[in-house]
Every structure is written in C-alpha cells, then in structure tokens.
Design an enzyme around this catalytic site. Structure first.
Site, PDB file in Angstrom:
ATOM      1  N   TRP A 209      -6.758   9.527  12.093  1.00 55.31           N
ATOM      2  CA  TRP A 209      -7.828   8.933  11.283  1.00 55.31           C
ATOM      3  C   TRP A 209      -9.075   8.816  12.170  1.00 55.31           C
ATOM      4  CZ3 TRP A 209      -8.967   3.185  10.728  1.00 55.31           C
ATOM      5  CH2 TRP A 209      -9.826   2.944   9.650  1.00 55.31           C
TER       6      TRP A 209
ATOM      7  N   ASP B 143       0.330   2.126  13.202  1.00 57.62           N
ATOM      8  CA  ASP B 143      -0.615   1.812  12.138  1.00 57.62           C
ATOM      9  C   ASP B 143       0.076   2.172  10.824  1.00 57.62           C
ATOM     10  OD1 ASP B 143      -2.724   1.519  10.431  1.00 57.62           O
ATOM     11  OD2 ASP B 143      -4.063   2.947  11.425  1.00 57.62           O
TER      12      ASP B 143
ATOM     13  N   ALA C 276      -0.488   1.956   6.907  1.00 59.16           N
ATOM     14  CA  ALA C 276      -1.474   1.640   5.868  1.00 59.16           C
ATOM     15  C   ALA C 276      -1.023   2.106   4.487  1.00 59.16           C
ATOM     16  CB  ALA C 276      -2.813   2.288   6.219  1.00 59.16           C
TER      17      ALA C 276
ATOM     18  N   LYS D  85      -4.058  -0.449   0.277  1.00 61.62           N
ATOM     19  CA  LYS D  85      -3.627   0.609  -0.630  1.00 61.62           C
ATOM     20  C   LYS D  85      -2.423   0.193  -1.460  1.00 61.62           C
ATOM     21  CE  LYS D  85      -6.109   2.697   2.587  1.00 61.62           C
ATOM     22  NZ  LYS D  85      -7.136   3.633   2.793  1.00 61.62           N
TER      23      LYS D  85
HETATM   24  C1  LMR Z   1      -9.429   6.931   4.382  1.00 57.64           C
HETATM   25  O1  LMR Z   1      -8.899   7.411   5.377  1.00 57.64           O
HETATM   26  O2  LMR Z   1     -10.048   7.594   3.553  1.00 57.64           O
HETATM   27  C2  LMR Z   1      -9.291   5.436   4.129  1.00 57.64           C
HETATM   28  O3  LMR Z   1      -8.488   4.861   5.097  1.00 57.64           O
HETATM   29  C3  LMR Z   1     -10.607   4.767   3.972  1.00 57.64           C
HETATM   30  C4  LMR Z   1     -11.350   4.597   5.253  1.00 57.64           C
HETATM   31  O4  LMR Z   1     -11.720   3.466   5.549  1.00 57.64           O
HETATM   32  O5  LMR Z   1     -11.597   5.578   5.965  1.00 57.64           O
END
Ligand code: LMR
Length: 394
Positions: free
Chosen positions: A127, A208, A210, A243
């Site tokens: 991410w 992590d 999510a 989420k």
């Molecule tokens: C994403 O990866 O799209 C979500 O986790 C939203 C974000 O905050 O980036």
C-alpha cells in the site's frame, strides 16, 4: 515560512479519486479507491451499524473523554475478533487509533522510538501509504519481493530469499489478508515458514489487517496472522474497521502490541497510551462504540456477519464473472488470476500508459500500477470493463 512551502508528492490513490470526481463523462467507472460498493454503486451504511447507532443514541448519556487507549471494551472485542485465542490475552496491549492508518502510523512511530536503528521490511509492492509514512518518519526501509508479475501470484521463493537478509530487531510488515494492491495472499504453509523465519532471526512481525472478512471469511482471513503471533515472541498488529464495518469516515482502528510475556504488557500499554497522547490525545470513539455494540450483542453480530458475508460473496462473484468474461472476449485465460485473488483488489500487471489509455478512452479508472477495485464493478459495468481491458491490454 508558509510562502516557502512546496507541493508534496501526490498520493497515487487519492489522485485517482480526484481525477474520477472531476471527469464530467456520465459513463465513467470507478475502480480506484478501496471502498466497497453494492450493485447500485452505493457504499451503504450496514444494517447492523444503523441499529448499533440507534441503540447508542438512545443510551449514551455523555461524550466525555474516554481513556487514552479508548474504550477497553472496544480493545477487548477487537482483540478477540482479530487474535482469537492465538495468544494469552494477558500479553496483549492495545490502543484505539484514528482508523487503520492511525494504527500503522503509531506502530511505525513506536518502532522508531523503541528501536531507532530498525529497518522496516515492506512487500514490493505494498500500500503506497506504508512507504509514504515510513519516509515521512525518516525510517529505514527495505523491500522484499512479493508479487510475481508473470503468474500474478506470490513470489514466495523470492520473498524468502530477500528476507534472508533480515536482521535481529528489524520489523517485517505483512498484510493479514487481501493483499493491497495485488490481491495475492500467502498460503497457510507459507505463513508458517515466514513466521518461523522471523522468530528464528529475532525480528518483529507487524501485520496490517484492513480487510478481515473480505477474503475467505472472518476466521479464515485471520489464520495467517494468528500463525505469526503464535510463532513469534512479540508482534504488532494494526487493525482497521473501515471496510468490514463500512465505517470509513468514522476513523476506527486498533493498534495491538503482543508482549513477549504477561509482565511486559503494562510497559507496552504505557507506550501506546503515551504515543496517542503525543499525537492526538484521545482516539475517536463513535466508530469504536458501534463496533463494540455489534461484536458483543449476539443478534447484531450475527446480522453483521451475514452482511459481511454478502459483501464477500458479491466480490467473489464479480471476480469469477470478470475472469470468465475476459476469457470470452480475449479468447485466453490470461486473466484467470482475477478469480484466484482475494479481497477488493487485483493487480492486472499492465503498464501505467495502458491504465491511462483505459481512463481516457473508456472512462475506466484504476490506480496507475493497474490495481483495480473489484467492488467497483456491477452487472452493467463488468462487460464494459472487460472490453476495455481486452482492447487496451492485449
Ligand atoms: C485504498 O487502498 O484504496 C484504501 O485503503 C484507501 C486509502 O486510504 O488509500
């Protein structure tokens, strides 16, 4: 001072979100930011959340400060949801945070304070905000191979080869399930091998999580994480409720620190409380209370589980239908991996130029690294997206 400030590097995900919003075309399709959408393209408030909010509204007498770690009932309910019985609760310290991102940020900061020389190992790719926060904090970071661009699955040998250079005291960041951005997850035996390696080296795992409940189910999605916390003497876990409870804007998350022994728990708890105090004092409470209300009430919990399951199955169905539609229009199984991935995302593995072309020609928005949010599809848009992918990427 303020007149000297320059622009910051743009966040790849939020940039796509803004581009989409400003596109005047009526038939644009948003597969960018990771939010769940139902068949009508709406991100609904879950029924269990509505009920919990109503109950809370009727019962809540005060909005006075909670503790620095938030409401202990929230920490307990989430500990049980995420960790199950994998570790003795007496070893577990936890503090509520503003969303999962808040938990990630607090965890990194804890590492920086307690072990300033530590290198944080992140998957390549990960991410983008993981990397961004680590840079912002000036921390040492290294990448381990994770995604095989040919098979679009986990490059496990590459991952282990890279993690051979792991040092004692380093931190390994893992995605609990539904890897963001690839959608490719480790298998149970691979989780065990990673956990054993981290434990042998004396590094600290940080997980992590999510998307618990978006992959194979609430319990199934926690299997890897629980393997790690069982196998390693200590662990950090950043959990998000955005989420799986659909409460994105309530900013509800929890940072868990699993101490090596019960008598080390209070030190870890004090460190988490202190970090909260320095950064924002008391964590947001409304979302945390909704989650607690749901998790401790058996009726509400059952309702939430069934809604979550509906969402999960909807995404799984979309995956299967997109993969078969792509097989039909391209005449090949090149995109079969979409049905194998889990969670909201799949990485197509095509160039940023092709992603841009899809946006310009077809109004299909995905992140520049070709991550697409499967939940952004529906019966009407799915064939259009398949056509756009086929025309642009083959
Ligand atoms: C994403 O990866 O799209 C979500 O986790 C939203 C974000 O905050 O980036």
């Amino acid at each position: 001072m303020l007149d000297r400030i320059n622009e910051r590097p743009k966040d790849r995900i939020l940039e796509v979100m803004n581009l989409f919003r400003s596109d005047p075309r009526e038939h644009k399709i948003d597969l960018g930011v990771g939010v769940y959408r139902n068949a009508e393209g709406v991100t609904p408030v879950m029924r269990a959340v509505k009920t919990a909010e109503r109950k809370l509204w009727e019962r809540q007498e005060t909005k006075v400060y909670t503790g620095l770690a938030g409401d202990p009932a929230f920490a307990e309910a989430m500990r049980s949801l995420v960790l199950g019985d994998a570790v003795d609760p007496l070893r577990v310290a936890a503090a509520a945070t503003p969303g999962g991102t808040g938990a990630v940020r607090q965890a990194f900061e804890l590492v920086r304070v307690e072990n300033p020389g530590a290198t944080v190992w992140v998957s390549n790719p990960t991410w983008p905000n993981h990397v961004s926060i680590l840079r912002h904090l000036g921390m040492k970071m290294r990448e381990y191979r994770y995604f095989d661009g040919d098979t679009r699955s986990v490059d496990f040998p590459g991952m282990m080869e890279d993690l051979a250079a792991l040092g004692a005291g380093d931190v390994v960041l893992l995605h609990g399930c539904c890897h963001n951005p690839t959608g490719a997850d480790l298998k149970p035996a691979e989780w065990q091998a990673v956990a054993d390696h981290i434990a042998t080296i004396g590094a600290t795992p940080m997980i992590d999580i999510a998307y618990q409940g978006f992959g194979d189910g609430v319990e199934e999605d926690a299997v890897g994480l629980r393997t790690v916390v069982r196998s390693c003497s200590e662990a950090l876990v950043a959990a998000s409720c955005s989420k799986n409870f659909g409460i994105y804007r309530e900013r509800t998350g929890l940072l868990i620190g699993v101490a090596p022994r019960a008598d080390r728990r209070s030190g870890v708890q004090a460190a988490l409380n202190h970090l909260n105090r320095q950064n924002f004092s008391f964590p947001p409470d409304h979302g945390a209370r909704i989650v607690t209300e749901i998790l401790v009430d058996s009726g509400l919990r059952a309702e939430w589980m069934s809604e979550l399951e509906e969402m999960r199955l909807c995404m799984l169905g979309l995956r299967e239908r997109l993969a078969s539609e792509l097989q039909r229009v391209t005449g090949s199984n090149r995109f079969g991996f979409i049905a194998e991935h889990r969670g909201m995302f799949s990485r197509l593995g095509v160039s940023p130029e092709r992603v841009e072309r899809m946006r310009e020609r077809h109004g299909v928005y995905m992140i520049g690294d070709s991550r697409m949010n499967i939940a952004g599809l529906n019966d009407d848009t799915l064939p259009i997206v398949a056509q756009a992918i086929s025309e642009t990427c083959t």
